[in-house]
Design a protein around this motif. Sequence first.
Motif, mmCIF file in Angstrom:
data_model
loop_
_atom_site.group_PDB
_atom_site.id
_atom_site.type_symbol
_atom_site.label_atom_id
_atom_site.label_comp_id
_atom_site.label_asym_id
_atom_site.label_seq_id
_atom_site.Cartn_x
_atom_site.Cartn_y
_atom_site.Cartn_z
ATOM 1 N N PRO A 1 0.824 -1.235 0.022
ATOM 2 C CA PRO A 1 0.060 0.171 -0.020
ATOM 3 C C PRO A 1 0.629 1.171 -0.040
ATOM 4 O O PRO A 1 0.539 2.251 -0.549
ATOM 5 N N GLU A 2 1.728 1.271 0.832
ATOM 6 C CA GLU A 2 2.692 2.515 0.971
ATOM 7 C C GLU A 2 3.374 2.779 -0.644
ATOM 8 O O GLU A 2 3.442 4.148 -0.889
ATOM 9 N N ALA A 3 3.970 1.821 -1.076
ATOM 10 C CA ALA A 3 4.578 1.969 -2.556
ATOM 11 C C ALA A 3 3.426 2.565 -3.489
ATOM 12 O O ALA A 3 3.513 3.446 -4.403
ATOM 13 N N ALA A 4 2.055 2.072 -3.367
ATOM 14 C CA ALA A 4 1.123 2.217 -4.230
ATOM 15 C C ALA A 4 0.670 3.717 -4.025
ATOM 16 O O ALA A 4 0.588 4.401 -5.225
ATOM 17 N N MET A 5 0.395 4.219 -2.979
ATOM 18 C CA MET A 5 0.086 5.397 -2.688
ATOM 19 C C MET A 5 1.050 6.579 -3.050
ATOM 20 O O MET A 5 0.666 7.821 -3.321
ATOM 21 N N ALA A 6 2.423 6.051 -2.924
ATOM 22 C CA ALA A 6 3.491 7.138 -3.266
ATOM 23 C C ALA A 6 3.613 7.261 -4.768
ATOM 24 O O ALA A 6 4.118 8.255 -5.297
ATOM 25 N N TYR A 7 3.207 6.153 -5.615
ATOM 26 C CA TYR A 7 3.688 6.392 -6.955
ATOM 27 C C TYR A 7 2.972 7.496 -7.840
ATOM 28 O O TYR A 7 3.623 7.973 -8.602
ATOM 29 N N PRO A 8 1.667 7.940 -7.408
ATOM 30 C CA PRO A 8 0.858 8.883 -8.266
ATOM 31 C C PRO A 8 1.861 10.142 -8.245
ATOM 32 O O PRO A 8 1.637 11.134 -8.941
ATOM 33 N N GLY A 9 2.584 10.324 -6.970
ATOM 34 C CA GLY A 9 3.137 11.739 -6.897
ATOM 35 C C GLY A 9 4.330 11.761 -8.139
ATOM 36 O O GLY A 9 4.841 12.940 -8.100
ATOM 37 N N THR A 10 4.562 10.711 -8.623
ATOM 38 C CA THR A 10 5.803 10.706 -9.718
ATOM 39 C C THR A 10 5.135 10.758 -11.022
ATOM 40 O O THR A 10 5.916 11.243 -12.010
ATOM 41 N N ILE A 11 3.874 11.031 -11.236
ATOM 42 C CA ILE A 11 3.288 11.268 -12.442
ATOM 43 C C ILE A 11 2.911 12.756 -12.549
ATOM 44 O O ILE A 11 2.211 13.394 -11.814
ATOM 45 N N THR A 12 3.270 13.236 -13.954
ATOM 46 C CA THR A 12 3.262 14.666 -14.028
ATOM 47 C C THR A 12 1.772 15.003 -15.196
ATOM 48 O O THR A 12 1.204 15.915 -14.904
ATOM 49 N N ASP A 13 1.224 13.907 -15.437
ATOM 50 C CA ASP A 13 -0.333 13.752 -16.234
ATOM 51 C C ASP A 13 -1.171 14.077 -15.212
ATOM 52 O O ASP A 13 -1.455 13.051 -14.585
ATOM 53 N N ASP A 14 -1.853 15.301 -15.110
ATOM 54 C CA ASP A 14 -2.896 15.233 -13.895
ATOM 55 C C ASP A 14 -4.005 14.300 -14.231
ATOM 56 O O ASP A 14 -4.435 13.636 -13.149
ATOM 57 N N ALA A 15 -4.626 13.939 -15.335
ATOM 58 C CA ALA A 15 -5.505 13.204 -15.628
ATOM 59 C C ALA A 15 -5.137 11.581 -14.921
ATOM 60 O O ALA A 15 -5.783 11.075 -14.399
ATOM 61 N N LEU A 16 -3.999 11.208 -15.340
ATOM 62 C CA LEU A 16 -3.652 10.148 -15.311
ATOM 63 C C LEU A 16 -3.188 9.887 -13.514
ATOM 64 O O LEU A 16 -3.537 8.793 -13.072
ATOM 65 N N ARG A 17 -2.783 10.814 -13.025
ATOM 66 C CA ARG A 17 -2.713 10.887 -11.773
ATOM 67 C C ARG A 17 -3.694 10.764 -10.687
ATOM 68 O O ARG A 17 -3.922 10.012 -9.930
ATOM 69 N N GLY A 18 -4.731 11.447 -11.107
ATOM 70 C CA GLY A 18 -6.184 11.443 -10.507
ATOM 71 C C GLY A 18 -6.909 10.108 -10.941
ATOM 72 O O GLY A 18 -7.337 9.487 -9.863
ATOM 73 N N GLY A 19 -6.329 9.403 -11.926
ATOM 74 C CA GLY A 19 -6.950 8.143 -12.192
ATOM 75 C C GLY A 19 -6.625 6.970 -11.416
ATOM 76 O O GLY A 19 -7.244 6.355 -10.765
ATOM 77 N N LEU A 20 -5.137 7.133 -11.176
ATOM 78 C CA LEU A 20 -4.304 6.222 -10.428
ATOM 79 C C LEU A 20 -4.767 6.310 -9.047
ATOM 80 O O LEU A 20 -4.926 5.560 -8.208
ATOM 81 N N VAL A 21 -4.918 7.809 -8.343
ATOM 82 C CA VAL A 21 -5.298 8.020 -7.037
ATOM 83 C C VAL A 21 -6.671 7.448 -6.754
ATOM 84 O O VAL A 21 -6.879 6.584 -5.812
ATOM 85 N N SER A 22 -7.429 7.515 -7.752
ATOM 86 C CA SER A 22 -9.019 7.081 -7.473
ATOM 87 C C SER A 22 -8.856 5.493 -7.364
ATOM 88 O O SER A 22 -9.656 4.899 -6.546
ATOM 89 N N SER A 23 -8.276 4.951 -8.585
ATOM 90 C CA SER A 23 -8.032 3.373 -8.528
ATOM 91 C C SER A 23 -7.575 2.918 -7.278
ATOM 92 O O SER A 23 -7.951 1.668 -6.526
ATOM 93 N N ILE A 24 -6.309 3.420 -6.829
ATOM 94 C CA ILE A 24 -5.763 2.969 -5.738
ATOM 95 C C ILE A 24 -6.569 3.035 -4.408
ATOM 96 O O ILE A 24 -6.782 2.435 -3.595
ATOM 97 N N ALA A 25 -7.388 4.067 -4.436
ATOM 98 C CA ALA A 25 -8.280 4.477 -3.121
ATOM 99 C C ALA A 25 -9.323 3.311 -2.902
ATOM 100 O O ALA A 25 -9.652 2.668 -2.157
ATOM 101 N N ASP A 26 -10.067 2.992 -4.173
ATOM 102 C CA ASP A 26 -11.088 2.021 -4.332
ATOM 103 C C ASP A 26 -10.390 0.602 -3.814
ATOM 104 O O ASP A 26 -11.030 -0.195 -3.072
ATOM 105 N N ARG A 27 -9.252 0.282 -4.104
ATOM 106 C CA ARG A 27 -8.503 -0.941 -3.741
ATOM 107 C C ARG A 27 -8.372 -1.020 -2.162
ATOM 108 O O ARG A 27 -8.218 -1.943 -1.460
ATOM 109 N N LEU A 28 -7.714 0.238 -1.655
ATOM 110 C CA LEU A 28 -7.500 0.362 -0.365
ATOM 111 C C LEU A 28 -8.623 0.234 0.705
ATOM 112 O O LEU A 28 -8.743 -0.432 1.756
ATOM 113 N N VAL A 29 -9.782 0.715 0.231
ATOM 114 C CA VAL A 29 -11.065 0.669 0.830
ATOM 115 C C VAL A 29 -11.704 -0.673 0.822
ATOM 116 O O VAL A 29 -11.818 -1.039 1.780
#
Length: 267
Positions: free
Chosen positions: A239-267
Amino acid sequence: MNRNNLIFTHTAVFAVGIAGALIASGFRNSPDAASADAAVSSPRRQSLADTAGRTGDLESARAARSAKSDGRASASRDSRPPAARVADIVKITDTFDRQRALMDLIETLGPDQFAAVIDQFRDSPHLGEARGEWELLIRGWAKVDPMGALAYNSEHGNSRDANSTILQSWANSDAAAAERWATDHYNGKGANPYMAAVIRGVAGDDLATATRLITAMPLSRERGEAIDAITRALMMQGPEAAMAYPGTITDDALRGGLVSSIADRLV
């Protein structure tokens, strides 16, 4: 809760525990305890007998598994022609045993043998669901001869699902070659569905390449599938590596999509 109430609660719990222990001790030392022990002795002997019976059952089960294992080892050394082996495999009733026998066969096939085996398998009546076995065959072919597998699919209906299966397996061993094929063979509008398959194949081993490929995809269902594949790969790292990865993404839409997808799995 204030400090006094907290102390009172802890004291009450501790007192209940002490009371329970005293009651149990009194019961063990009472005259009735001996009668209780005598009353349970017979069920205890029965329990021991049941345990012995279960041990015997376990030994029988181990022997059966050992026999199955020996049978699988013999199957993997089967020197009969592929056609004869396929004829027997489609008759196996147990799904696991059928797929295991098919995998043993796949490991012995050369690139020029898969087409005939797939033709025979497709045209044979099956006792079980054939979809899983067909995917094993096409993935096995893609490992040793992806171009041959793609050419075969082109000659037999050009199924997009089959192409995706082949590309995913191919990308797992040669991402660059699979990417070139996906780019060269899609002339449609919108997101390239073949690229989503490549990303699924490469995400587990090469997140940098998967991220580069998905960044070039427009917003679409295919991009959503690719985000899901990358999220699965990230969650395998924790989980920690997953949550940290979107911070390395410069594409806003992709970063948002990853954050949402990771959050769904964590929940």
